[in-house]
Design an enzyme around this catalytic site. Structure first.
Site, PDB file in Angstrom:
ATOM      1  CG  ASP A 115      -1.842   8.228   1.949  1.00 19.67           C
ATOM      2  OD1 ASP A 115      -0.644   8.845   2.612  1.00 19.67           O
ATOM      3  OD2 ASP A 115      -2.752   8.764   1.731  1.00 19.67           O
ATOM      4  CG  ASP A 157      -1.937   2.571   6.146  1.00 24.92           C
ATOM      5  OD1 ASP A 157      -2.038   1.975   5.241  1.00 24.92           O
ATOM      6  OD2 ASP A 157      -2.250   3.627   6.805  1.00 24.92           O
ATOM      7  CG  ASP A 169      -1.940   1.100   1.366  1.00 27.56           C
ATOM      8  OD1 ASP A 169      -2.453   1.400   0.249  1.00 27.56           O
ATOM      9  OD2 ASP A 169      -1.870   1.913   2.392  1.00 27.56           O
TER      10      ASP A 169
HETATM   11 MG   LIG Z   1      -2.860   3.080   3.462  1.00 29.38          MG
END
Ligand SMILES: [Mg+2]
Length: 343
Positions: free
Chosen positions: A28, A225, A26
Site C-alpha cells: 500500500d 513508503d 511494501d
Molecule cells: Mg505502505
C-alpha cells in the site's frame, strides 16, 4: 552496512535493481493505492525483474492470504506467485510455532490469512476460549469481525494463555478515509486485560526474518513508503532501504526523521529501482550539494539555494536536516525550503 547514524542519503553508481538481488516491497502506497496500481509501478517492476532482480511483497496485513494478494497483483499487471508474498500472519505463525509444540491449538482473532498461516506451521486454529487454546493470536479481521471475538481473546488471556499479534498498525487507509487497523483492535484487548502481546510485523525483527527465510535474499533492498514500519524495519534488520514518495510520507516528515527512520535512498516512485542514485556532497559548514542545489542549517530553519530537480533538492535538504538533527529528529523549520521544491 553499519549502525552508525546516517546523516545523508547514499549515492549509487549502479542502478538499484543491479546493486541488490531482491526487492522487499511494501504494497500500500508503494505498488498500489486504494486497489489501483500506482503510477509507474507496473512498468518499473517489470523492468527490474527483467533485469534480474527478485521481487517479493511484504505486507503487515494479516487478513488476506498470499494467494489472494498474488491474485490481486497479477490482476493489476504484476505477475506474482503466492511464494512471492510474505505476510505478518506468516511471521507470527512461525513465532508461535517456535514457542509451542506442534499441533498446539491457537485461538484466532482475525481472518483467513491467519488460519492458513497457522496450519502451514502445523498449528490448529480454534475459535473459542472453551477449546483449550495454548495461544491467542490477533490479526486484522476486517469490518465483519464481531466484537465477541475480543471477549474470547480476553477469556483465554485471563487464564494466562500467551497472546500474539501479527502487527500493531493503528490505522488502515481506505477509499473513504482512515479506518482502525489491527493495532487499534490490539489496544481493545490490552486495555481489557492489561496483558502485552508478542508482535511479529514490521518494524519488528520476526517479520524481517520471515522475508529473508522465504526469499533467500543475500543483498535485499527494502522498498517502502512508511518511515515507522518499512524504513525502521530495514534499520532493525540492518539492510538498505529505498523510500518512495507515493504513499504516506511527505518531505517535512522525512527531514525530521530520527536515525532509525532515515532511508538509504529517496526517490519519487518505483522508477527509482531502475536508476543509480546521485551523491550528496559537502558538509554542514559549506552546505550540502546535490544536483544544482545547496542546503544548509541556518538559525531556526533549513535554507536551500540553487536550482535543479525537486528530488535532488530534497536529498540535499535531508543531509542538512539529518546532520543537524544528529541522533534526534531535526527540529528546524523546513517549510520555506520545501515550498521552493513544490512540497
Ligand atoms: Mg505502505
Amino acid at each position: 552496512m553499519s549502525r552508525s547514524v546516517r546523516t545523508r542519503p547514499e549515492g549509487s553508481g549502479r542502478a538499484l535493481h543491479e546493486a541488490y538481488d531482491t526487492a522487499l516491497l511494501d504494497l500500500d502506497g508503494v505498488v498500489y493505492a486504494g486497489g489501483n496500481a500506482i503510477a509507474h509501478a507496473v512498468d518499473s517492476l517489470a523492468a527490474a525483474r527483467d533485469g534480474g532482480m527478485r521481487l517479493a511483497y511484504v505486507t503487515n496485513n494479516a487478513l488476506r492470504t498470499p494467494d489472494a494478494v498474488a491474485a490481486h497483483l497479477t490482476e493489476l499487471g504484476i505477475p506474482t506467485g503466492a511464494e512471492d508474498v510474505i505476510t505478518s500472519a506468516q511471521a507470527v505463525a512461525r513465532l508461535i510455532a517456535e514457542q509451542l509444540p506442534s499441533g498446539a491449538r491457537v485461538l484466532v482473532i482475525g481472518g483467513e490469512g491467519l488460519r492458513v498461516a497457522l496450519r502451514e506451521r502445523g498449528l490448529e486454529p480454534v475459535e473459542s476460549a472453551e477449546e483449550d487454546p495454548a495461544a491467542v493470536v490477533q490479526g486484522f479481521g476486517g469490518p465483519e469481525l464481531p466484537w465477541g471475538r475480543f471477549a474470547e481473546a480476553c477469556y483465554a488471556i485471563a487464564r494466562g494463555v500467551p497472546w500474539y499479534a501479527s502487527n500493531t498498525d493503528l490505522t488502515i487507509p481506505g477509499a473513504r478515509g482512515i479506518a482502525p487497523g489491527n493495532g487499534a483492535a490490539v489496544e481493545v484487548v490490552r486495555i481489557a486485560t492489561g496483558a502485552e502481546p508478542q508482535v511479529a510485523g514490521k518494524p519488528l525483527p520476526p517479520m524481517h526474518r520471515e522475508t529473508i527465510l522465504r526469499t533467500g535474499a543475500r543483498r535485499p533492498l527494502v522498498v517502502g513508503d512508511r518511515l515507522d514500519t518499512d524504513i525502521e524495519g530495514a534499520f532493525n534488520g540492518e539492510v538498505d532501504s529505498l523510500l518512495v514518495l507515493t504513499g504516506v510520507t511527505d518531505g517535512a516528515q522525512l527531514l525530521a526523521a530520527p536515525p532509525q527512520h532515515r532511508p538509504t535512498y529517496v526517490d519519487a516512485d518505483l522508477r527509482g529501482l531502475l536508476t543509480g542514485q546521485p551523491d550528496v556532497t559537502g558538509d554542514a559548514e559549506g552546505g550540502f550539494g546535490c544536483g544544482g542545489w545547496t542546503a544548509k542549517a541556518g538559525g531556526e530553519r533549513l535554507e536551500l539555494g540553487g536550482d535543479g530537480t525537486a528530488l535532488d533538492g530534497l536529498r540535499a535538504l535531508c543531509a542538512a536536516a539529518w546532520t543537524a538533527g544528529g541522533e534526534r529528529g531535526c527540529a528546524l523549520d523546513s517549510g520555506k525550503a520545501l515550498a521552493r521544491l513544490g512540497w
